[in-house]
Design an enzyme around this catalytic site. Structure first.
Site, mmCIF file in Angstrom:
data_model
loop_
_atom_site.group_PDB
_atom_site.id
_atom_site.type_symbol
_atom_site.label_atom_id
_atom_site.label_comp_id
_atom_site.label_asym_id
_atom_site.label_seq_id
_atom_site.Cartn_x
_atom_site.Cartn_y
_atom_site.Cartn_z
ATOM 1 N N GLY A 132 0.839 -1.196 0.000
ATOM 2 C CA GLY A 132 0.000 0.000 0.000
ATOM 3 C C GLY A 132 0.864 1.232 0.000
ATOM 4 O O GLY A 132 2.081 1.158 -0.209
ATOM 5 N N ASP A 156 -10.925 5.821 7.026
ATOM 6 C CA ASP A 156 -10.559 5.110 5.795
ATOM 7 C C ASP A 156 -11.164 3.710 5.797
ATOM 8 O O ASP A 156 -10.483 2.715 5.557
ATOM 9 C CB ASP A 156 -9.038 5.031 5.654
ATOM 10 C CG ASP A 156 -8.606 4.679 4.224
ATOM 11 O OD1 ASP A 156 -9.403 4.917 3.287
ATOM 12 O OD2 ASP A 156 -7.498 4.156 4.045
#
Length: 397
Positions: free
Chosen positions: A75, A198
């Site tokens: 990520g 998120d």
């Protein structure tokens, strides 16, 4: 998040200077200043952390020098590797010996690595809950920032929804949604409210029994205080999941998380990504396309994931659709609290599929929704583009 997000990688909206000089992990004063000291707040799940301070050498040994074949994912923060440590001392061990851990190694080229690393330690070092991934320890040496978590055997919900050939049964989907909702409800009701900011399928990890745990607290934010309704902050996150008020104004509400939950729940019942540019133009955005079908019984049946082969309760599907609509309300005041969401999901989980329903569902046409190759052509948001530019997790320009 909305179209103003340029690409879902883990970058923050403010730049944090990463020190270039060597920092010894044994320098207690510097570590405490960086990480902070947490003490028990007396509430459920608030604990004094017992985090292991790993050396870089130990984690390099535990992951076989971060070999590519040990990598679990990647990520914006960096890459995650599988490692092995002793179950009691956490000393590095051979593969298959002791306990497995997930080691997140920051990208040294990212100026945001330090800030996200610190946010993870701050939040997961303070909170303990069965639906939050457990932080085992950390490492900080020079420009190297690493985090060590419990290993989640079944990986992310994202992989099971969009990449696995074995579809999740309806009951498992609701179980996962309930666990994730419980994690959010816990964060929202702590003494100092935490806004996750998120929430997405990639950040929901699953253990062997498909129990859900929230991971990646790099963007977590303390909620409003002193009677305020929101906090104002730069807009960051992942394209497709952010609440409209947050995108438009930068005002972050506790119930902004509820909107993100509604998006993920919609992904779970349809088996479709929130954004996929491989789909026909009118269907690029799942929320815009599916929302009109949610209140209509017949239309709803056509957007339910066909891989379920009709094996789901009609009443449960309708209640789930209603819950999604409530979570996706434009005005955050009209959205349910996560505690209410948990209660609704518990009621839905108690609804069983009737044998005749599965047969009836199979006779319904699905061609209007699932065109050929619909599920096989999903594209990860990490690689999506809009207007020729990558969509990334960064401030609105």
């Amino acid at each position: 998040m909305g179209s103003c997000f340029p690409k879902p990688v883990n970058n923050l909206s403010t730049t944090t200077h990463v020190p270039t000089s060597s920092v010894s992990i044994s320098d207690d004063k510097k570590k405490e200043a960086m990480i902070g000291k947490h003490t028990s707040a007396g509430g459920e799940g608030i604990v004094t952390p017992k985090l292991k301070s790993f050396t870089y050498s130990e984690l390099r040994s535990a992951t076989k020098n971060f070999r590519p074949d040990t990598m679990l994912g990647e990520g914006g923060f960096g890459r995650v590797f599988k490692g092995w440590v002793d179950g009691e001392t956490y000393a590095p061990s051979k593969a298959g010996v002791g306990i497995a851990v997930a080691v997140k190694k920051s990208n040294t080229d990212s100026p945001q690595g330090l800030k996200e690393w610190k946010a993870e330690v701050d939040f997961l070092g303070k909170f303990s809950h069965s639906n939050l991934v457990k932080l085992v320890g950390y490492c900080w040496e020079d420009r190297e920032f690493l985090l060590v978590y419990e290993y989640m055997q079944r990986g992310s919900l994202e992989n099971h929804l969009f990449k696995s050939r074995e579809p999740l049964p309806w009951s498992t989907r609701i179980k996962i949604a309930t666990g994730a909702a419980q994690g959010l409800a816990f964060l929202h009701t702590t003494e100092k409210t935490v806004i996750y900011r998120d929430f997405k399928s990639a950040n929901i990890l699953l253990d062997t029994d498909f129990n859900a745990k929230l991971s990646d607290f790099g963007l977590a934010k303390l909620g409003p205080s002193n009677g305020a309704s929101h906090v104002s902050t730069g807009v960051v996150g992942t394209y497709g999941y952010a609440a409209p008020e947050y995108i438009a104004t930068g005002h972050l509400y506790v119930k902004s998380d509820v909107y993100g939950f509604g998006v993920v729940l919609l992904e779970m019942i349809t088996g479709l990504r929130v954004v996929d540019t491989n789909r026909p133009g009118s269907r690029h955005n799942l929320v815009d396309w599916a929302r009109p079908a949610l209140p209509d019984k017949r239309k709803l049946q056509k957007i339910i994931d066909p891989r379920l082969e009709g094996d789901y309760p009609s009443k449960g599907a309708r209640k789930t659709a209603d819950l999604i609509l409530r979570c996706l309300e434009h005005d955050p005041k009209n959205r349910p609290s996560m505690e209410e969401v948990v209660m609704s999901l518990q009621e839905i989980s108690a609804i069983e599929t009737k044998p005749k329903e599965a047969r009836a569902h199979k006779t319904e046409p699905t061609g209007s929704h699932h065109v050929r190759g619909y599920h096989s052509t999903h594209q990860s948001p990490l690689h999506m583009k809009q207007g020729g530019r990558p969509i990334e997790r960064s401030p609105v320009r």
